[in-house]
Design an enzyme around this catalytic site. Structure first.
Site, mmCIF file in Angstrom:
data_model
loop_
_atom_site.group_PDB
_atom_site.id
_atom_site.type_symbol
_atom_site.label_atom_id
_atom_site.label_comp_id
_atom_site.label_asym_id
_atom_site.label_seq_id
_atom_site.Cartn_x
_atom_site.Cartn_y
_atom_site.Cartn_z
ATOM 1 N N GLY A 71 31.309 -5.066 -6.909
ATOM 2 C CA GLY A 71 30.376 -3.971 -7.171
ATOM 3 C C GLY A 71 29.102 -4.108 -6.340
ATOM 4 O O GLY A 71 28.551 -3.115 -5.860
ATOM 5 N N ASN A 151 24.052 -1.647 -17.754
ATOM 6 C CA ASN A 151 24.804 -2.841 -18.154
ATOM 7 C C ASN A 151 24.104 -3.662 -19.229
ATOM 8 O O ASN A 151 24.718 -4.501 -19.863
ATOM 9 C CB ASN A 151 25.086 -3.723 -16.940
ATOM 10 C CG ASN A 151 23.853 -3.982 -16.104
ATOM 11 O OD1 ASN A 151 23.151 -3.059 -15.714
ATOM 12 N ND2 ASN A 151 23.585 -5.237 -15.825
ATOM 13 N N GLN A 179 30.120 -0.278 -14.971
ATOM 14 C CA GLN A 179 30.384 -0.540 -16.401
ATOM 15 C C GLN A 179 31.218 0.552 -17.065
ATOM 16 O O GLN A 179 31.443 0.494 -18.269
ATOM 17 C CB GLN A 179 29.049 -0.692 -17.169
ATOM 18 C CG GLN A 179 28.250 -1.913 -16.802
ATOM 19 C CD GLN A 179 28.884 -3.230 -17.301
ATOM 20 O OE1 GLN A 179 29.691 -3.248 -18.221
ATOM 21 N NE2 GLN A 179 28.522 -4.336 -16.658
ATOM 22 N N SER A 199 33.929 -2.124 -9.844
ATOM 23 C CA SER A 199 34.279 -3.532 -9.653
ATOM 24 C C SER A 199 35.389 -3.905 -10.638
ATOM 25 O O SER A 199 35.252 -3.682 -11.841
ATOM 26 C CB SER A 199 33.025 -4.369 -9.928
ATOM 27 O OG SER A 199 33.332 -5.731 -9.855
ATOM 28 N N ALA A 200 36.487 -4.475 -10.119
ATOM 29 C CA ALA A 200 37.698 -4.657 -10.941
ATOM 30 C C ALA A 200 37.516 -5.625 -12.106
ATOM 31 O O ALA A 200 38.138 -5.463 -13.150
ATOM 32 C CB ALA A 200 38.850 -5.136 -10.052
ATOM 33 N N HIS A 201 36.645 -6.631 -11.950
ATOM 34 C CA HIS A 201 36.600 -7.654 -12.997
ATOM 35 C C HIS A 201 35.914 -7.186 -14.276
ATOM 36 O O HIS A 201 35.888 -7.908 -15.270
ATOM 37 C CB HIS A 201 35.979 -8.959 -12.469
ATOM 38 C CG HIS A 201 34.503 -8.937 -12.252
ATOM 39 N ND1 HIS A 201 33.630 -9.510 -13.136
ATOM 40 C CD2 HIS A 201 33.742 -8.437 -11.250
ATOM 41 C CE1 HIS A 201 32.390 -9.371 -12.670
ATOM 42 N NE2 HIS A 201 32.431 -8.714 -11.531
ATOM 43 N N THR A 237 40.477 -8.195 6.767
ATOM 44 C CA THR A 237 41.804 -8.100 6.160
ATOM 45 C C THR A 237 41.663 -7.852 4.656
ATOM 46 O O THR A 237 40.874 -8.514 3.981
ATOM 47 C CB THR A 237 42.594 -9.396 6.427
ATOM 48 O OG1 THR A 237 42.670 -9.559 7.841
ATOM 49 C CG2 THR A 237 43.999 -9.330 5.837
ATOM 50 N N CYS A 325 23.641 -11.917 -13.642
ATOM 51 C CA CYS A 325 23.001 -12.304 -12.378
ATOM 52 C C CYS A 325 21.588 -12.818 -12.589
ATOM 53 O O CYS A 325 21.003 -13.410 -11.699
ATOM 54 C CB CYS A 325 22.919 -11.139 -11.413
ATOM 55 S SG CYS A 325 24.216 -10.000 -11.587
HETATM 56 N N1 PLP Z 1 26.419 -2.939 -11.216
HETATM 57 C C1 PLP Z 1 26.454 -3.130 -12.544
HETATM 58 C C2 PLP Z 1 25.978 -2.041 -13.447
HETATM 59 C C3 PLP Z 1 26.931 -4.335 -13.072
HETATM 60 O O1 PLP Z 1 26.954 -4.522 -14.393
HETATM 61 C C4 PLP Z 1 27.367 -5.337 -12.170
HETATM 62 C C5 PLP Z 1 27.792 -6.650 -12.675
HETATM 63 O O2 PLP Z 1 27.292 -7.159 -13.672
HETATM 64 C C6 PLP Z 1 27.318 -5.076 -10.791
HETATM 65 C C7 PLP Z 1 26.839 -3.877 -10.353
HETATM 66 C C8 PLP Z 1 27.768 -6.103 -9.800
HETATM 67 O O3 PLP Z 1 29.157 -6.185 -9.788
HETATM 68 P P1 PLP Z 1 29.878 -7.442 -9.124
HETATM 69 O O4 PLP Z 1 29.745 -8.570 -10.080
HETATM 70 O O5 PLP Z 1 31.305 -7.018 -8.959
HETATM 71 O O6 PLP Z 1 29.220 -7.685 -7.831
#
Ligand code: PLP
Length: 388
Positions: A71, A151, A179, A199-201, A237, A325
């Site tokens: 993401g 988030n 989210q 973002s897949a996770h 790749t 983060c």
């Molecule tokens: N944007 C939002 C709203 C998020 O909650 C997050 C991750 O916590 C991200 C971006 C970043 O995603 P990634 O961990 O895949 O870099």
């Protein structure tokens, strides 16, 4: 002791069917999709099928999908890419103070390069006001970037309305929808967005893969230069196993929206109610409605969130004080400050994010474990001493 994981906004566990879908691409289907011979061609075709599937889930077309590594990369690509490609038109970008750091830090970087950024404030529940967006637009505005859902406090922003204003003014609209996959349907036309990050996770897919939706005709400079992959928008790749896994995870997540939301939001409400009614000096952050169904962010006055987390961990309960983060800093969350909390209140907030695997027993356990922890910490708190 059963562990109770309530930090699904930070990341989720990979779904078994997703892992199964990915496995062949880490073993026998190892070909490079850019190679012309059979084992490469085959993987290329399967990659394109995954792209087609993902595009259809957002009401987009195949060519509008750019696979990325996460993401954060999608957000960086969107904002830096639009800023660079459209600098002759203007140097002004509008965003909000509650965005994820992947947007805010990108904007700060661009400020140093001479771009002008307007960081819109939010109201007490975390909403960006559509009127504020209108007022902030200037003739130099080239991009508006407002997240689809926050988030930390779960606020679902009025992106469709803001996107409409962007469209009327000929400004590109980006939204960070990281989210939201599996939480609400995402239709890029109904949202009026030109760029959208995921973002897949965050939806039971693997880490290390994401996507940027890029509306056809959008003028953008790639972040990563090199080969011709991703329609020349992102060299390198492809993370084939990750992309196949993301497509599968997205399909499962989107098909399960109604069933999961129903279950998860009931448990979330029970959790919020159980904590607010059993413990004094507590409050909910974010709105009651228009909120992510899995998000509960609760403030406990007169104590530190970090101490609560440590005590919860001893009981096998995992939550967070905010964005993953920022967990290595002791600064209060920028989102909680933006919604108007004073520092001392912002420091005592806990985000709990549920998943489809969260059970009623989990929530009952959390509601039972909290009060003695809070009581113990408050007994040591000089601030609490003054009010009780
Ligand atoms: N944007 C939002 C709203 C998020 O909650 C997050 C991750 O916590 C991200 C971006 C970043 O995603 P990634 O961990 O895949 O870099």
């Amino acid at each position: 002791m059963k562990e109770i994981y309530l930090d699904n906004a930070a990341t989720t566990a990979v779904e078994p069917d997703v892992f199964k879908a990915m496995e062949p691409y880490l073993k026998e289907r190892f070909g490079n999709p850019s190679t012309p011979y059979k084992i490469g061609r085959q993987v290329h075709e399967e990659l394109e099928e995954a792209r087609e599937k993902i595009a259809s889930l957002f009401n987009a077309t195949k060519k509008e999908i750019v696979f990325t590594s996460c993401g954060s990369e999608s957000n960086n690509q969107a904002i830096k890419g639009i800023a660079d490609a459209n600098k002759k038109k203007g140097n002004h970008i509008i965003t909000s103070v509650v965005e994820h750091h992947a947007v805010l830090e990108t904007c700060k970087f661009l400020e140093k390069k001479g771009y002008e950024i307007t960081y819109l404030p939010v109201d007490k529940e975390g909403f960006v006001l559509v009127e504020d967006v209108k007022k902030a637009i200037k003739k130099e505005t080239i991009l508006i970037s407002i997240m689809l859902a926050n988030n930390e406090v779960g606020t679902i922003e009025p992106v469709a309305k803001i996107g409409n204003i962007a469209k009327e003014n000929g400004i590109y609209m980006h939204t960070d929808a990281v989210q939201v996959v599996g939480v609400a349907p995402i239709n890029v036309d109904e949202l009026n967005v030109d760029l959208l990050s995921i973002s897949a996770h965050k939806f039971y897919g693997p880490k290390g893969v994401g996507m940027l939706y890029l509306r056809k005709g959008t003028k953008i400079t790639p972040l990563i230069h090199g080969g011709h992959q991703e329609n020349r928008k992102r060299a390198g790749t492809e993370n084939v196993a990750g992309i196949i896994g993301m497509a599968k995870a997205m399909e499962i997540a989107i098909n399960g929206i109604d069933e999961n939301n129903n279950k998860i939001s009931k448990l979330r409400d029970k959790l919020i109610e159980g904590l607010l009614s059993n413990i004094d000096y507590t409050f909910l952050n974010g709105p009651k409605d228009k909120r992510l169904p899995n998000n509960a962010n609760i403030g406990f006055q007169y104590i530190e969130g970090e101490s609560i987390l440590l005590n919860l961990e001893q009981k096998g309960i995992y939550a967070s004080t905010g964005s993953a983060c920022s967990s290595d800093t002791l600064d209060p969350s920028h989102v909680l400050i933006a919604v108007g909390l004073p520092h001392e209140k912002a420091h005592g907030c806990i985000r709990m994010s549920l998943s489809k695997h969260t059970t009623e027993v989990d929530i009952d356990t959390v509601i039972k474990e909290f009060p003695p922890i809070i009581e113990k910490l408050r007994a040591m708190s000089p601030l609490y001493e003054k009010v009780r």
